[in-house]
Design a protein around this motif. Structure first.
Motif, PDB file in Angstrom:
ATOM      1  N   HIS A 123       4.776  -5.698   1.752  1.00  0.00           N
ATOM      2  CA  HIS A 123       5.655  -4.569   1.462  1.00  0.00           C
ATOM      3  C   HIS A 123       5.118  -3.621   0.391  1.00  0.00           C
ATOM      4  CE1 HIS A 123       8.347  -6.765   4.008  1.00  0.00           C
ATOM      5  NE2 HIS A 123       8.338  -7.776   3.184  1.00  0.00           N
ATOM      6  N   TYR A 124       3.849  -3.418   0.355  1.00  0.00           N
ATOM      7  CA  TYR A 124       3.254  -2.411  -0.512  1.00  0.00           C
ATOM      8  C   TYR A 124       2.605  -1.362   0.372  1.00  0.00           C
ATOM      9  CZ  TYR A 124       3.924  -4.760  -4.962  1.00  0.00           C
ATOM     10  OH  TYR A 124       4.475  -5.304  -6.087  1.00  0.00           O
ATOM     11  N   ASP A 125       2.674  -0.119  -0.077  1.00  0.00           N
ATOM     12  CA  ASP A 125       2.051   0.973   0.653  1.00  0.00           C
ATOM     13  C   ASP A 125       0.735   1.360  -0.013  1.00  0.00           C
ATOM     14  OD1 ASP A 125       4.236   1.262   2.402  1.00  0.00           O
ATOM     15  OD2 ASP A 125       5.272   2.572   0.997  1.00  0.00           O
ATOM     16  N   LEU A 126      -0.110   1.962   0.780  1.00  0.00           N
ATOM     17  CA  LEU A 126      -1.307   2.598   0.249  1.00  0.00           C
ATOM     18  C   LEU A 126      -1.628   3.769   1.155  1.00  0.00           C
ATOM     19  CD1 LEU A 126      -3.958   1.811   2.168  1.00  0.00           C
ATOM     20  CD2 LEU A 126      -3.692  -0.352   1.002  1.00  0.00           C
ATOM     21  N   SER A 127      -2.362   4.713   0.628  1.00  0.00           N
ATOM     22  CA  SER A 127      -2.797   5.860   1.416  1.00  0.00           C
ATOM     23  C   SER A 127      -4.278   5.717   1.709  1.00  0.00           C
ATOM     24  CB  SER A 127      -2.568   7.162   0.645  1.00  0.00           C
ATOM     25  OG  SER A 127      -1.196   7.369   0.420  1.00  0.00           O
ATOM     26  N   LEU A 128      -4.644   6.032   2.924  1.00  0.00           N
ATOM     27  CA  LEU A 128      -6.034   6.011   3.349  1.00  0.00           C
ATOM     28  C   LEU A 128      -6.403   7.452   3.690  1.00  0.00           C
ATOM     29  CD1 LEU A 128      -8.377   4.091   3.950  1.00  0.00           C
ATOM     30  CD2 LEU A 128      -7.480   3.849   6.245  1.00  0.00           C
ATOM     31  N   VAL A 129      -7.351   8.007   2.936  1.00  0.00           N
ATOM     32  CA  VAL A 129      -7.683   9.429   3.062  1.00  0.00           C
ATOM     33  C   VAL A 129      -9.163   9.579   3.391  1.00  0.00           C
ATOM     34  CG1 VAL A 129      -7.608  11.667   1.901  1.00  0.00           C
ATOM     35  CG2 VAL A 129      -5.939   9.894   1.275  1.00  0.00           C
ATOM     36  N   MET A 130      -9.448  10.299   4.459  1.00  0.00           N
ATOM     37  CA  MET A 130     -10.824  10.585   4.845  1.00  0.00           C
ATOM     38  C   MET A 130     -11.210  11.931   4.227  1.00  0.00           C
ATOM     39  SD  MET A 130     -11.455   7.966   6.829  1.00  0.00           S
ATOM     40  CE  MET A 130     -12.821   8.342   7.893  1.00  0.00           C
ATOM     41  N   SER A 188     -11.277   3.882  -4.749  1.00  0.00           N
ATOM     42  CA  SER A 188      -9.867   3.500  -4.808  1.00  0.00           C
ATOM     43  C   SER A 188      -9.261   4.050  -6.083  1.00  0.00           C
ATOM     44  CB  SER A 188      -9.730   1.974  -4.808  1.00  0.00           C
ATOM     45  OG  SER A 188     -10.252   1.456  -3.616  1.00  0.00           O
ATOM     46  N   VAL A 189      -8.087   4.646  -5.948  1.00  0.00           N
ATOM     47  CA  VAL A 189      -7.377   5.205  -7.094  1.00  0.00           C
ATOM     48  C   VAL A 189      -6.000   4.557  -7.138  1.00  0.00           C
ATOM     49  CG1 VAL A 189      -6.526   7.296  -8.207  1.00  0.00           C
ATOM     50  CG2 VAL A 189      -8.632   7.380  -6.837  1.00  0.00           C
ATOM     51  N   PRO A 190      -5.818   3.572  -8.032  1.00  0.00           N
ATOM     52  CA  PRO A 190      -4.523   2.890  -8.089  1.00  0.00           C
ATOM     53  C   PRO A 190      -3.443   3.760  -8.714  1.00  0.00           C
ATOM     54  CG  PRO A 190      -5.975   2.069  -9.809  1.00  0.00           C
ATOM     55  CD  PRO A 190      -6.784   3.040  -8.984  1.00  0.00           C
ATOM     56  N   VAL A 191      -2.204   3.552  -8.286  1.00  0.00           N
ATOM     57  CA  VAL A 191      -1.069   4.235  -8.916  1.00  0.00           C
ATOM     58  C   VAL A 191      -0.903   3.700 -10.328  1.00  0.00           C
ATOM     59  CG1 VAL A 191       1.440   4.501  -8.863  1.00  0.00           C
ATOM     60  CG2 VAL A 191       0.116   4.745  -6.767  1.00  0.00           C
ATOM     61  N   ASP A 210       3.857   1.280  -4.259  1.00  0.00           N
ATOM     62  CA  ASP A 210       2.647   1.960  -3.830  1.00  0.00           C
ATOM     63  C   ASP A 210       1.455   1.434  -4.611  1.00  0.00           C
ATOM     64  OD1 ASP A 210       0.834   3.712  -2.755  1.00  0.00           O
ATOM     65  OD2 ASP A 210       1.731   5.517  -3.621  1.00  0.00           O
ATOM     66  N   LEU A 211       0.448   0.919  -3.895  1.00  0.00           N
ATOM     67  CA  LEU A 211      -0.758   0.428  -4.558  1.00  0.00           C
ATOM     68  C   LEU A 211      -1.663   1.569  -4.990  1.00  0.00           C
ATOM     69  CD1 LEU A 211      -1.714  -2.620  -2.330  1.00  0.00           C
ATOM     70  CD2 LEU A 211      -0.749  -2.662  -4.627  1.00  0.00           C
ATOM     71  N   HIS A 225     -12.645  -3.159   1.260  1.00  0.00           N
ATOM     72  CA  HIS A 225     -13.244  -3.042  -0.071  1.00  0.00           C
ATOM     73  C   HIS A 225     -12.323  -2.227  -0.990  1.00  0.00           C
ATOM     74  CE1 HIS A 225     -16.774  -3.107  -2.751  1.00  0.00           C
ATOM     75  NE2 HIS A 225     -16.402  -1.883  -3.114  1.00  0.00           N
ATOM     76  N   GLY A 226     -11.843  -1.103  -0.494  1.00  0.00           N
ATOM     77  CA  GLY A 226     -10.945  -0.271  -1.278  1.00  0.00           C
ATOM     78  C   GLY A 226      -9.635  -0.960  -1.608  1.00  0.00           C
ATOM     79  N   MET A 227      -9.085  -1.700  -0.652  1.00  0.00           N
ATOM     80  CA  MET A 227      -7.835  -2.422  -0.891  1.00  0.00           C
ATOM     81  C   MET A 227      -8.026  -3.489  -1.974  1.00  0.00           C
ATOM     82  SD  MET A 227      -5.351  -4.400   1.760  1.00  0.00           S
ATOM     83  CE  MET A 227      -6.562  -5.657   2.101  1.00  0.00           C
ATOM     84  N   LEU A 228      -9.130  -4.189  -1.936  1.00  0.00           N
ATOM     85  CA  LEU A 228      -9.389  -5.203  -2.961  1.00  0.00           C
ATOM     86  C   LEU A 228      -9.500  -4.566  -4.342  1.00  0.00           C
ATOM     87  CD1 LEU A 228     -11.817  -7.593  -1.067  1.00  0.00           C
ATOM     88  CD2 LEU A 228      -9.459  -8.058  -1.752  1.00  0.00           C
TER      89      LEU A 228
END
Length: 135
Positions: A8-15, A39-42, A60-61, A91-94
């Protein structure tokens, strides 16, 4: 992902293009060059697996930026593109979860998690494909 006890956490994936990636790298990591993934954490995660608290009512992660230009230039086949896209996303999620690779030990831990998640993703994909055969 259940494998990381993250639910239940969100993240944005941006190209983004290489020039935008260079700008993001300079802004966040103080390196004036493009890279493959940032990766840019909130909320900055200080230890591995310390999930951030809800921020403004959201879980939001953060954001994962992937250099689409590099993917396009480096791969002539969909399979290669997909493999690297999956790796960059994992990799970015980690990184959003507090993993890094500043030391040899940290790099080994992160590489093990990446491999574990790649295998898990492959297994889930095979299961989904078996349940949804092409017509």
């Amino acid at each position: 992902m259940d494998e990381l006890s993250v639910l239940h956490y969100d993240l944005s994936l941006v190209m983004v293009a290489s020039e935008e990636m260079r700008r993001l790298n300079l802004q966040h990591l103080r390196e004036d060059k493009p890279t493959d993934v940032i990766s840019v954490p909130v909320v900055e995660v200080r230890t591995i697996h310390e999930l951030p608290p809800p921020y403004a009512g959201e879980f939001d992660l953060g954001d994962i930026y992937i250099n689409a230009q590099w993917l396009q230039e480096d791969h002539k086949t969909l399979e290669g593109w997909q493999r690297d896209f999956e790796w960059m996303t994992i990799h970015g999620m980690l990184h959003l979860l507090g993993y890094d690779h500043h030391t040899v030990e940290d790099d080994e831990i992160m590489a093990q998690k990446e491999e574990f998640l790649k295998r898990s993703l492959l297994e889930r994909t095979r299961t989904w494909e078996a349940m949804h055969p092409p017509e």
